[in-house]
Design an enzyme around this catalytic site. Structure first.
Site, mmCIF file in Angstrom:
data_model
loop_
_atom_site.group_PDB
_atom_site.id
_atom_site.type_symbol
_atom_site.label_atom_id
_atom_site.label_comp_id
_atom_site.label_asym_id
_atom_site.label_seq_id
_atom_site.Cartn_x
_atom_site.Cartn_y
_atom_site.Cartn_z
ATOM 1 N N HIS A 192 0.893 -1.149 0.017
ATOM 2 C CA HIS A 192 0.145 0.015 0.008
ATOM 3 C C HIS A 192 0.758 1.167 0.184
ATOM 4 O O HIS A 192 1.473 1.467 0.952
ATOM 5 C CB HIS A 192 -0.859 0.263 1.315
ATOM 6 N N LYS A 201 -9.561 -0.359 -5.495
ATOM 7 C CA LYS A 201 -9.583 0.428 -4.159
ATOM 8 C C LYS A 201 -10.952 1.056 -3.770
ATOM 9 O O LYS A 201 -11.422 1.690 -4.705
ATOM 10 C CB LYS A 201 -8.341 1.437 -4.184
HETATM 11 ZN ZN ZN Z 1 -3.126 5.111 1.731
#
Ligand code: ZN
Ligand code: DOR
Length: 343
Positions: A14, A100
């Site tokens: 991430h 996401k």
């Molecule tokens: Zn982030």
């Protein structure tokens, strides 16, 4: 304890690499240590289609120092009107690794995010069918919910029901910050995992207010009480494969951090592995670092382990106050580990 520690080269599951001039300044730090990274799509405008993701991937590769072996793994930014066919095509072409979910207005550049999970039912069922992981910024945006409770509330209001509706969907609960998230993920089946940042292992919410308003420690989800930080440290160092490394390195210029409405984000890429190593060392769990940094993530994503190694050396290193015009996490601290070499 030995003064050297060698592990399979890690990945960052991430990271925010940004774009333009900022991209060139930050990607080098991630690529120095990490062989792959899941790249967040919250640019302005966001990376919604596979064509936009492919173009962004090209810009990242062009910004790398020559000869650097680094693979950016691209993500799709989900909106209320994401086209499942575009997503599927992007995944099958190997452009998208995951998608996401930003609840609309939860964080930086999330205004175009998802307003209601019911709006993306077809997208989620497509992702479940093709085995594409869903990465979740897990905070409710209801202004009536206290900011320190927004992650725990997201589990109760949304995550449980989402996982009941899509039991085969592979889900990563990103940058968890609470003991409720640790408990929820720790008691789940194989389809759920979580990333943990270095900063949430080091700071609690007091850090944001220590001696004044400290914007360098402001990120989202915000750091919580000490008991939550301790729960995160236990989870990260436990050896449980559901927890793995995701730095959430999120640089912002000084001007954007230090203003009446400062941006959320901590730039930890320059010393991320060293920062994690300090935590694992303090917890007497250096033997669990390789699992957290290099094994659990690839296994969850169904990717091969990296074939190179990285060596950490016990050697005091003073973290600069500014790196490429950005204030790094641990600025002016001395860190006891430093990455020595990759081979
Ligand atoms: Zn982030
Ligand atoms: O602190 C954060 N910064 N949290 C996020 O979710 C987004 C990130 C950013 O892009 O700046």
């Amino acid at each position: 304890m030995s003064d050297r520690f060698t592990l399979i080269a890690p990945d960052d599951w991430h990271v925010h690499l940004r774009d333009g001039a900022m991209l060139e300044n930050v990607v080098t730090h991630t690529a120095r240590v990490f062989r792959r990274a899941i790249v967040m799509p919250n640019l302005s405008p966001p990376v919604i289609t596979w064509a936009a993701a492919e173009a962004y991937r090209e810009r990242i590769l062009r910004a790398l120092p020559s000869g650097e072996q680094f693979t950016p793994l691209m993500t799709a930014y989900l909106t209320d009107s994401t086209d499942p066919d575009d997503l599927e095509q992007g995944f099958k072409r190997g452009v998208f690794t995951a998608a996401k979910l930003y609840p609309a207005n939860a964080t930086t550049n999330s205004a175009a995010g998802v307003r209601d999970l019911d709006n993306i039912g077809a997208v989620l069922s497509c992702m479940q069918r093709i085995g594409m992981p869903l990465l979740i910024h897990g905070e409710v945006t209801d202004p009536d919910v206290d900011i320190f409770d927004r992650e725990a509330e997201f589990i109760n209001r949304h995550l449980r029901s989402l996982r009941q509706r899509f039991p085969e969907l592979r889900v990563v609960f990103e940058h968890i910050t609470t003991e409720q998230a640790v408990d929820y993920v720790g008691s789940a089946d194989q389809g759920l995992a979580a990333t943990i940042t270095p900063h949430h292992l080091h700071i609690n919410r007091n850090s944001m207010f220590s001696g004044g308003l400290r914007s360098d420690f402001y990120c989202l989800p915000v750091a919580k009480r000490e008991r939550h930080r301790l729960a995160l440290r236990r989870a990260a160092t436990s050896g449980d494969p559901r927890f793995f490394l995701g730095t959430d390195s999120a640089p912002h210029s000084r001007a954007a951090k230090e203003t009446s409405c400062g941006c959320a984000g901590i730039f930890n890429a320059p010393h991320a592995l060293e920062s994690y190593a300090l935590v694992f060392d303090e917890e007497g769990a250096m033997d669990q670092l390789e699992g957290f940094a290099s094994l659990h993530g690839p296994r969850f994503y169904g990717l091969p382990l990296n074939s190179t190694q990285v060596t950490l050396e016990r050697r005091d290193h003073l973290v600069p106050e500014i790196i490429n015009g950005l204030v790094p996490f641990h600025a002016a601290d001395v860190l006891p580990w430093r990455v020595r070499s990759s081979c």
